[in-house]
Design a protein around this motif. Structure first.
Motif, PDB file in Angstrom:
ATOM      1  N   SER A 131      -1.311  40.466   6.072  1.00 45.15           N
ATOM      2  CA  SER A 131      -1.119  40.424   7.516  1.00 45.15           C
ATOM      3  C   SER A 131      -1.362  39.009   8.030  1.00 45.15           C
ATOM      4  CB  SER A 131      -2.089  41.383   8.220  1.00 45.15           C
ATOM      5  OG  SER A 131      -1.978  42.693   7.711  1.00 45.15           O
ATOM      6  N   ARG A 132      -0.526  38.602   8.964  1.00 45.16           N
ATOM      7  CA  ARG A 132      -0.678  37.307   9.641  1.00 45.16           C
ATOM      8  C   ARG A 132      -1.109  37.578  11.076  1.00 45.16           C
ATOM      9  NH1 ARG A 132       2.991  33.796  12.564  1.00 45.16           N
ATOM     10  NH2 ARG A 132       2.706  31.570  12.100  1.00 45.16           N
ATOM     11  N   ASP A 190      -2.568  36.217  14.810  1.00 44.40           N
ATOM     12  CA  ASP A 190      -2.728  35.126  15.759  1.00 44.40           C
ATOM     13  C   ASP A 190      -4.122  35.247  16.375  1.00 44.40           C
ATOM     14  OD1 ASP A 190      -2.702  33.389  17.972  1.00 44.40           O
ATOM     15  OD2 ASP A 190      -0.579  33.726  18.359  1.00 44.40           O
ATOM     16  N   LEU A 244       6.483  35.333   6.296  1.00 53.53           N
ATOM     17  CA  LEU A 244       6.115  36.261   5.218  1.00 53.53           C
ATOM     18  C   LEU A 244       7.331  36.776   4.455  1.00 53.53           C
ATOM     19  CD1 LEU A 244       3.070  38.353   6.537  1.00 53.53           C
ATOM     20  CD2 LEU A 244       3.157  36.054   5.535  1.00 53.53           C
ATOM     21  N   SER A 285       4.831  31.067   4.745  1.00 51.04           N
ATOM     22  CA  SER A 285       3.660  31.292   5.587  1.00 51.04           C
ATOM     23  C   SER A 285       4.015  31.536   7.051  1.00 51.04           C
ATOM     24  CB  SER A 285       2.693  30.112   5.481  1.00 51.04           C
ATOM     25  OG  SER A 285       3.288  28.922   5.976  1.00 51.04           O
ATOM     26  N   GLN A 286       5.214  31.189   7.478  1.00 47.63           N
ATOM     27  CA  GLN A 286       5.618  31.418   8.858  1.00 47.63           C
ATOM     28  C   GLN A 286       6.206  32.810   9.065  1.00 47.63           C
ATOM     29  OE1 GLN A 286       5.181  29.180  11.438  1.00 47.63           O
ATOM     30  NE2 GLN A 286       4.066  27.935   9.947  1.00 47.63           N
ATOM     31  N   ALA A 346      -4.145  29.342   8.305  1.00 45.32           N
ATOM     32  CA  ALA A 346      -3.119  28.315   8.386  1.00 45.32           C
ATOM     33  C   ALA A 346      -3.784  26.978   8.669  1.00 45.32           C
ATOM     34  CB  ALA A 346      -2.129  28.659   9.503  1.00 45.32           C
ATOM     35  N   PHE A 350      -4.626  34.835   7.631  1.00 42.09           N
ATOM     36  CA  PHE A 350      -3.914  35.685   6.691  1.00 42.09           C
ATOM     37  C   PHE A 350      -4.937  36.624   6.059  1.00 42.09           C
ATOM     38  CE2 PHE A 350      -1.395  31.897   7.174  1.00 42.09           C
ATOM     39  CZ  PHE A 350      -0.094  32.366   7.227  1.00 42.09           C
ATOM     40  N   ARG A 356       3.340  41.689   9.192  1.00 46.26           N
ATOM     41  CA  ARG A 356       2.575  42.469   8.216  1.00 46.26           C
ATOM     42  C   ARG A 356       3.531  43.070   7.203  1.00 46.26           C
ATOM     43  NH1 ARG A 356      -1.905  45.135   6.586  1.00 46.26           N
ATOM     44  NH2 ARG A 356      -1.708  47.323   6.010  1.00 46.26           N
ATOM     45  N   PHE A 414      -3.727  30.815  12.789  1.00 43.64           N
ATOM     46  CA  PHE A 414      -3.335  32.075  12.168  1.00 43.64           C
ATOM     47  C   PHE A 414      -4.226  32.395  10.974  1.00 43.64           C
ATOM     48  CE2 PHE A 414       0.436  30.353  14.221  1.00 43.64           C
ATOM     49  CZ  PHE A 414       0.807  31.427  15.021  1.00 43.64           C
TER      50      PHE A 414
END
Length: 418
Positions: free
Chosen positions: A98-99, A101, A147, A144-145, A82, A89, A110, A87
């Motif tokens: 999967s995103r 943190d 999915l 993107s926040q 990001a 990806f 995910r 984040f």
């Protein structure tokens, strides 16, 4: 008395006045853990492919901060970030997106969005993430926040018998102007998706938005990978089925696709090709382009003014990645099996190898720190990542890692195509 700039965030506490806002600020600070207070610019991830996880690393301290499990099949995984660097990806070969943190070491979202995927990209404005798929062939775009799905672009084409098929998609990159560009391996096409506005006439399916799609056909046989220059102007696709490469000038797409370097490709091979090189590892340095030969123990040099071949640099084996230090003075090269236990360093001014290093067995990837003072090298079969000083070429650190492959640092978030 004027409040010092450095104290302005504490305005509610200034002069001893403990207001409700001040209490809230203190409570918030007390609740933050050291991890949450950490900046993201010094972070990166190492893909530990056999374990289906990533290791979150501190690039200055040379240590692993967290390991994040549950990411599926990472046998050909790639990672994008990001725009704030927090984040990651992770694009898995099993179609997983999967995103993660990086500060908390947790998977926030995910999804399994396809049966087989090969990578992805983040839009210029950071709002969308796109995934290129082998099965079913096409590109899917997500918020993107969250999915949540936004659009789908099936890679449709007609085969030689006139039947409609779906092509595998490769070489997906982000481009200036909030665009995505990708190639269709089976169809021999390049597509450009403009995500700036809904057109109502695009090819998007399965989502609320439809975006403009421009198709360039007959660009060459079987484009297998692609790159985009650091300035975002030229998109270049390598061709598996014939010699040469296909180049699209994104400043002037009306001019269509141009063929360059007609002597580059499989038709020129003199050795068995154990692994096709990655075009993302090309280096553009001034008017020179340095890139891996196919089926040869050479790094090739082209003059980008006319894309003529300018030189051939003999190297240890068949090169896979030819990656430059940020100042472009050095190239670091790794190789295909069976010569994949070394890395060579090339001086771009002299156009010659100046060092051969041994980071371990099965060297798969390299990543420079943002200003290039160090480089991290993964050795899958030695279960380690080695860090080198790029000035002295001495080893400065070694990290244990289970079958490491790709290494990705968060400064990629600020660069086109990475």
């Amino acid at each position: 008395m004027m409040m010092p700039d450095r104290l302005r965030p504490l305005r509610p506490l200034y002069r001893g006045v403990l207001t409700a806002a001040g209490l809230a600020l203190l409570a918030g600070c007390a609740a933050l853990s050291p991890a949450e207070l950490r900046g993201t610019g010094d972070l990166g991830v190492v893909v530990e492919r056999a374990a289906g996880r990533i290791a979150v690393v501190d690039t200055s301290a040379h240590r692993v901060l967290e390991r994040v499990d549950g990411l599926g099949d990472l046998s050909h995984a790639s990672v994008k970030f990001a725009r704030d660097g927090r984040f990651a990806f992770v694009f898995g070969r099993d179609g997983g997106l999967s995103r993660v943190d990086l500060l908390s070491g947790e998977i926030t979202h995910r999804i399994i969005q396809s049966g087989n995927s090969i990578g992805g990209a983040i839009s210029q404005d950071g709002s969308l993430v796109a995934v290129s798929n082998y099965e079913p062939g096409g590109v899917r775009i997500f918020d993107s926040q969250t999915l949540e799905p936004v659009a789908e672009f099936p890679a449709l084409y007609e085969d030689d018998s006139g039947e409609e098929q779906r092509s595998r998609v490769v070489g997906l990159v982000d481009a200036p102007g909030n665009r995505f560009v990708y190639s269709l391996f089976d169809a021999g096409e390049i597509h450009v998706v403009d995500i700036n506005q809904e057109s109502g006439a695009g090819e998007a399916q399965g989502g609320e938005a439809a975006f403009d799609v421009t198709r360039f056909t007959d660009i060459g046989k079987k484009p297998y990978d692609a790159l985009i220059g650091l300035d975002g102007r030229y998109y270049i696709a390598g061709l598996f089925g014939e010699d040469g490469l296909a180049m699209l000038d994104l400043w002037h797409p009306e001019n269509g696709v141009t063929r360059i370097l007609p002597d580059y490709g499989r038709g020129e091979e003199r050795l068995p090709v154990y692994k096709m090189p990655h075009l993302e590892g090309w280096t553009m340095a001034g008017r020179q382009a340095f890139f891996p030969a196919v089926g040869r123990h050479e790094v090739l040099v082209a003059d980008t003014a006319d894309w003529s071949l300018a030189d051939r640099i003999p190297v240890h084996g068949q090169p896979i990645f030819v990656m430059s230090r940020p100042d472009k003075r050095q190239l670091w090269v790794n190789f295909a099996h069976p010569n994949n236990d070394v890395v060579q360093v090339i001086d771009t001014e002299k156009r010659e190898v100046i060092a051969t290093l041994s980071p371990g067995e099965a060297v798969l990837h390299m990543e420079f720190t943002p200003k290039g003072e160090q480089v991290w090298v993964s050795a899958r079969d030695s279960d380690r990542v080695t860090v080198y000083d790029t000035r002295t070429l001495e080893e400065v650190a070694r990290l244990k890692s289970a079958s490491p492959s790709g290494i990705f640092f968060t400064d990629r978030a600020q660069r086109i195509g990475l």
